[in-house]
Design a protein around this motif. Sequence first.
Motif, PDB file in Angstrom:
ATOM      1  N   GLN A   1     -23.861  -9.173  -1.536  1.00 62.84           N
ATOM      2  CA  GLN A   1     -23.309 -10.066  -0.518  1.00 62.84           C
ATOM      3  C   GLN A   1     -22.152  -9.444   0.253  1.00 62.84           C
ATOM      4  N   ILE A   2     -21.429  -8.541  -0.392  1.00 57.36           N
ATOM      5  CA  ILE A   2     -20.299  -7.884   0.272  1.00 57.36           C
ATOM      6  C   ILE A   2     -20.325  -6.393  -0.038  1.00 57.36           C
ATOM      7  N   SER A   3     -19.620  -5.636   0.792  1.00 63.47           N
ATOM      8  CA  SER A   3     -19.480  -4.195   0.576  1.00 63.47           C
ATOM      9  C   SER A   3     -18.021  -3.825   0.802  1.00 63.47           C
ATOM     10  N   GLY A   4     -17.684  -2.580   0.513  1.00 62.53           N
ATOM     11  CA  GLY A   4     -16.322  -2.123   0.763  1.00 62.53           C
ATOM     12  C   GLY A   4     -15.622  -1.683  -0.505  1.00 62.53           C
ATOM     13  N   SER A   5     -14.301  -1.536  -0.427  1.00 59.02           N
ATOM     14  CA  SER A   5     -13.492  -1.094  -1.556  1.00 59.02           C
ATOM     15  C   SER A   5     -12.233  -1.937  -1.623  1.00 59.02           C
ATOM     16  N   TRP A   6     -12.069  -2.685  -2.694  1.00 58.40           N
ATOM     17  CA  TRP A   6     -10.902  -3.568  -2.841  1.00 58.40           C
ATOM     18  C   TRP A   6     -10.182  -3.354  -4.168  1.00 58.40           C
ATOM     19  N   THR A   7     -10.635  -2.369  -4.948  1.00 60.14           N
ATOM     20  CA  THR A   7     -10.006  -2.118  -6.243  1.00 60.14           C
ATOM     21  C   THR A   7      -9.023  -0.957  -6.188  1.00 60.14           C
ATOM     22  N   HIS A   8      -8.922  -0.294  -5.032  1.00 62.79           N
ATOM     23  CA  HIS A   8      -7.993   0.833  -4.894  1.00 62.79           C
ATOM     24  C   HIS A   8      -6.580   0.297  -4.776  1.00 62.79           C
ATOM     25  N   GLN A   9      -5.803   0.449  -5.831  1.00 62.01           N
ATOM     26  CA  GLN A   9      -4.437  -0.077  -5.830  1.00 62.01           C
ATOM     27  C   GLN A   9      -3.512   0.987  -5.246  1.00 62.01           C
ATOM     28  N   TYR A  10      -3.319   0.927  -3.939  1.00 66.87           N
ATOM     29  CA  TYR A  10      -2.512   1.940  -3.244  1.00 66.87           C
ATOM     30  C   TYR A  10      -1.063   1.494  -3.216  1.00 66.87           C
ATOM     31  N   ASN A  11      -0.189   2.303  -3.755  1.00 69.82           N
ATOM     32  CA  ASN A  11       1.244   2.033  -3.689  1.00 69.82           C
ATOM     33  C   ASN A  11       1.863   2.924  -2.630  1.00 69.82           C
ATOM     34  N   SER A  12       2.553   2.309  -1.697  1.00 72.11           N
ATOM     35  CA  SER A  12       3.112   3.029  -0.562  1.00 72.11           C
ATOM     36  C   SER A  12       4.156   4.053  -1.015  1.00 72.11           C
ATOM     37  N   THR A  13       4.059   5.254  -0.489  1.00 73.49           N
ATOM     38  CA  THR A  13       5.126   6.238  -0.656  1.00 73.49           C
ATOM     39  C   THR A  13       5.730   6.431   0.710  1.00 73.49           C
ATOM     40  N   LYS A  14       6.982   6.138   0.840  1.00 74.70           N
ATOM     41  CA  LYS A  14       7.639   6.164   2.135  1.00 74.70           C
ATOM     42  C   LYS A  14       7.623   7.569   2.705  1.00 74.70           C
ATOM     43  N   VAL A  15       7.198   7.708   3.933  1.00 68.40           N
ATOM     44  CA  VAL A  15       7.195   9.009   4.592  1.00 68.40           C
ATOM     45  C   VAL A  15       8.186   8.970   5.740  1.00 68.40           C
ATOM     46  N   GLU A  16       8.741  10.129   6.044  1.00 66.40           N
ATOM     47  CA  GLU A  16       9.735  10.206   7.091  1.00 66.40           C
ATOM     48  C   GLU A  16       9.081  10.152   8.453  1.00 66.40           C
ATOM     49  N   LYS A  17       9.676   9.377   9.354  1.00 69.08           N
ATOM     50  CA  LYS A  17       9.171   9.305  10.715  1.00 69.08           C
ATOM     51  C   LYS A  17       9.888  10.308  11.603  1.00 69.08           C
TER      52      LYS A  17
ATOM     53  N   GLY B   1       3.482  21.468   6.796  1.00 64.40           N
ATOM     54  CA  GLY B   1       3.316  22.860   7.194  1.00 64.40           C
ATOM     55  C   GLY B   1       2.909  23.062   8.631  1.00 64.40           C
ATOM     56  N   PHE B   2       2.843  21.998   9.412  1.00 60.59           N
ATOM     57  CA  PHE B   2       2.482  22.136  10.823  1.00 60.59           C
ATOM     58  C   PHE B   2       3.683  22.619  11.639  1.00 60.59           C
ATOM     59  N   ASP B   3       3.378  23.378  12.686  1.00 63.01           N
ATOM     60  CA  ASP B   3       4.431  23.874  13.572  1.00 63.01           C
ATOM     61  C   ASP B   3       4.814  22.850  14.633  1.00 63.01           C
ATOM     62  N   TYR B   4       3.810  22.140  15.134  1.00 62.31           N
ATOM     63  CA  TYR B   4       4.055  21.150  16.179  1.00 62.31           C
ATOM     64  C   TYR B   4       3.263  19.881  15.880  1.00 62.31           C
ATOM     65  N   VAL B   5       3.855  18.747  16.223  1.00 59.94           N
ATOM     66  CA  VAL B   5       3.217  17.453  16.020  1.00 59.94           C
ATOM     67  C   VAL B   5       3.203  16.698  17.340  1.00 59.94           C
ATOM     68  N   LEU B   6       2.016  16.254  17.747  1.00 55.79           N
ATOM     69  CA  LEU B   6       1.883  15.440  18.957  1.00 55.79           C
ATOM     70  C   LEU B   6       1.804  13.975  18.560  1.00 55.79           C
TER      71      LEU B   6
ATOM     72  N   SER C   1       1.084  10.690  14.399  1.00 60.42           N
ATOM     73  CA  SER C   1       1.788   9.796  15.320  1.00 60.42           C
ATOM     74  C   SER C   1       2.699   8.826  14.580  1.00 60.42           C
ATOM     75  N   GLY C   2       2.277   8.385  13.393  1.00 55.32           N
ATOM     76  CA  GLY C   2       3.070   7.426  12.636  1.00 55.32           C
ATOM     77  C   GLY C   2       4.137   8.068  11.769  1.00 55.32           C
TER      78      GLY C   2
END
Length: 388
Positions: free
Chosen positions: A372-388, A104-109, A94-95
């Motif tokens: 005291q806390i849980s989760g993941s905060w060390t993943h340094q994700y750098n955005s790769t622009k995708v086509e809309k 490789g998909f034929d159709y996107v909803l 959707s995004g």
Amino acid sequence: MIGYRLTSKNKYSISKLYPLTKGILFNNLDELIYNLKTNEIEKSKSCCFKVINSKNIIIYSFMTLQRPEVSKEINILRNNFKDLILIAGGPHASGAPEDTLKMGFDYVLVGEGEITLPDLINKINNNQYIENNVIKGIPIDSFKGYDEIYPLAPIEITRGCPYNCRFCQTPQIFGKNIRHRSIEDIIKIVKNMKDIRFVTPNALSYGSKYATKPNLEKLEELLKKLSIFKERLFLGTFPSEVRPEFINEDTLNLIVNYCDNKYLHFGAQSGCDEMLTHIRRGHTVNDVINAVDLCKKNKLMPKVDFIFGFPSETMENRIRSIQLMKYIIKKNGKVHAHYFMPLPGTYFENEKSTELDRETIKILGSMAKKGQISGSWTHQYNSTKVEK
């Protein structure tokens, strides 16, 4: 053949669509490949004069985090089954529909699929002309007529969100138009459930016309009627979280009286009012503190989400978040921390995560070691622009 690739991450979305088309649910790629090969063998044995439906349609629903894994599966399927028709839906499709086609998909909803997916499958099977590969889903006006859920999953009771959080895909996929499933329809579904849980952007908004404040009368009617059928009833626990400003004495009184909650799950996202304004969260730090105090008073554990690494985030912003987290922990609450990821279709889709400083990572790591806390905060994700 119609097949759905079922995973732990897409069960809720598939369970709403599968009853509308039926088909086969595949829990892993090996099952899917085996079935496709078997189907091809059966077709080759069929009499050439016999009219058969030879189309194999496989449907995926996935989030951006699952994109690498899904992409690998699609490459394998494309290399082995040339006539396979692949349809994608869900948050990533959707995004970023153009990026999804390139996978490789034929159709996107894009958006909601209850009306559009069965129509698309019907057109494919009947060799009808389909104008576009990217298809905008037609939103449902209400949940009436969509009462079957399979595989069994929490019940979606509200769709749409009036808030504009810059990091969130929900209003981009389902819009701001609020739709609630009727209590009568909810009762029809829960009769077969032991534990009753919900899917909703904000559990305490049920029955509210604009979902900007609680409708206490409707909430109590829902919980009171469901309490007759339930073995256990949960509201405001995963996956039906709540917003902190909706937490007050009245809403908590309903949960305490009718539900089996041990905790209440809500998002703070930041402990800095400046950052909350920047991300358009729609509540304040004081709203979070008030919610935590009220949970403690009513003997409910507050479970609170935070996000680190927002665009333009400063060290001062993070210090304030850590201070609020420590306050929650002192109140015997739980904290879950995430690292910001720019999602396609959101206001922040083309922004980059702010790299966390060493001191913040050290403090969060120390808190995690203490449980005291849980989760993941060390993943340094750098955005790769995708086509809309």
